[in-house]
Design an enzyme around this catalytic site. Sequence first.
Site, mmCIF file in Angstrom:
data_model
loop_
_atom_site.group_PDB
_atom_site.id
_atom_site.type_symbol
_atom_site.label_atom_id
_atom_site.label_comp_id
_atom_site.label_asym_id
_atom_site.label_seq_id
_atom_site.Cartn_x
_atom_site.Cartn_y
_atom_site.Cartn_z
ATOM 1 C CG HIS A 1 -2.096 -1.121 1.134
ATOM 2 N ND1 HIS A 1 -3.324 -0.533 1.324
ATOM 3 C CD2 HIS A 1 -2.162 -2.094 1.083
ATOM 4 C CE1 HIS A 1 -4.235 -1.546 1.348
ATOM 5 N NE2 HIS A 1 -3.394 -2.502 1.075
ATOM 6 C CG ASP B 1 -4.848 -8.334 -5.203
ATOM 7 O OD1 ASP B 1 -4.190 -8.786 -4.423
ATOM 8 O OD2 ASP B 1 -4.454 -7.593 -6.093
ATOM 9 C CD GLN B 2 -1.083 -12.592 -3.517
ATOM 10 O OE1 GLN B 2 -0.788 -13.998 -3.230
ATOM 11 N NE2 GLN B 2 -0.781 -11.936 -2.159
ATOM 12 C CD GLN C 1 9.389 -7.173 -6.861
ATOM 13 O OE1 GLN C 1 9.588 -8.147 -6.082
ATOM 14 N NE2 GLN C 1 8.326 -6.561 -7.326
ATOM 15 C CD1 TRP D 1 -2.626 -3.126 -9.134
ATOM 16 C CD2 TRP D 1 -2.566 -4.735 -10.497
ATOM 17 N NE1 TRP D 1 -2.711 -2.761 -10.367
ATOM 18 C CE2 TRP D 1 -2.773 -3.559 -11.220
ATOM 19 C CE3 TRP D 1 -2.334 -6.195 -11.008
ATOM 20 C CZ2 TRP D 1 -2.948 -3.925 -12.772
ATOM 21 C CZ3 TRP D 1 -2.681 -6.264 -12.355
ATOM 22 C CH2 TRP D 1 -2.917 -5.133 -13.304
ATOM 23 C CB SER E 1 4.748 -8.314 -7.754
ATOM 24 O OG SER E 1 5.604 -8.004 -6.514
#
Length: 491
Positions: free
Chosen positions: A25, A393-394, A354, A372, A374
């Site tokens: 977030h 949500d994955q 990342q 989301w 990533s």
Amino acid sequence: MADDEGRHQHKSHHFLVVAYGVQGHINPARVLAHRLTQLGVDGSGSVLATLSVQVAAHRRMFPSLDGDMETTDGVISYAPHSDGLDDSSMPKDAEDWVRRRRASSESLSTIVAGLADRGRPVTCIICTMVLQHVLDVAREHSIPLAIYWIQPATVLAVGYHYFHGYDEVIAAHAVDTACEVCLPGLNRPLRIGSFPSYLVDTSGSEMSKAIKDLFRELFEYIDQWRPKVLVNTFNELEENALIEMKQHLDMFVIGPMVGSSMEERIHLFTHDDAEKKRYMEWLGAQQEKSVVYVSFGSMTKKTKKQMDEIIRGLQQCGRPYLLVMRKDGLEDDDGSHSLENPHSQGMVVDWCNQLDVLSHPAVGCFVSHCGWNSTIEAMASGVPVIGVPNMFDQPTNVYLVEEEWGVGVRAQRNIDGVLTATELARCIGLVMDLGEKAMAIRERARALKELVQAAGNIGGSSERDLIDFVETIKAHDTISVNKSMSGSMKT
């Protein structure tokens, strides 16, 4: 004279961006706050932004600060609010939820009042999705509220329709993961196994119940108060879902909120320059698109058995790998387990930047939980994805990656819920070998990267919608000032 004074007082527009205190977030909220301040909205006034997270997260963001001090990075300000405990723990029960909500509301309300006293009144509050106390504060202070939807528009459509008439049919088939449900805005029927986990949970999980209740209240709030909704996606990516949701919501499409690999990011975990130098130099010694990058996000812990399978799978594929696994990331670790293997072809790190890793030319694929952030970071870098979803949500994100956009594949767990070494090695070969499917995935990833960059460029669709959003807030602010001035004159 008074009219000039009123216009001067509201020349600056101040956004209070409130984010839940987790990595997924905080970073998109911070990118949004930065972009808001960079907008030159017709030259009529500046845009200010303050980011507020819970005290526990603020302390991890700024460990060098003394206590809970407000700070700034030279562009935006940071003002923490308290949930009453400030220990980063999750609520234990319904009463604990209520107590923390009350404490958070009171603390955030104090911040809003303090900013006004210092001549920086908040003209709009933006919150990342399901922060109930923010809804309370916006109502209390009569400040416009915008919901920052930091998941894909497809998940927004699924959630909206679940709470608008589809809950019973979805619940009736929740145990059948292969069952397909047709929902407005989706290009094709969605399997139960690809729904957000909290909507189809059959385990009786208290967390799933709590999250579902949070989303139910959010959509009830949206129905009643009609706040602006900012969605972290872009038109070319989820066209049908966006067209559908624009019929129901006052929506602005402002993604992808990826930021720049050159921008300093917030890290809630230890991340020093020496470690970064080590893994970036190692990447620099690898061949182009040869490295398998593996990271499962900041929230999920793995069993020792699962991590052993992952290591074996990476070794079976015979390719160099960079594995991110924190020392506290094993849920059943007794202190004797080590992922380090000096004879392997890989490197294990606690944490990494990342964006820098994904944008490195040596990286050929990304084994990910498909949060989301990533997912869109992989798309922005043109890197194919192997999805290993866990929760929230994955599962839907992996469905989009594999079946809608064709930029990756989903790795299947066995009957015990374990991703086996054989399955991981198979998936790596599927996206990195020279076969027809692998080449198609890589080509689609390259094409999607161009679309992501076009949407995020200066003058792109994201910036245009963000400017439109700020203009609507400015118009609301002007109307409020005029009403106030009119009332004063009548008095």
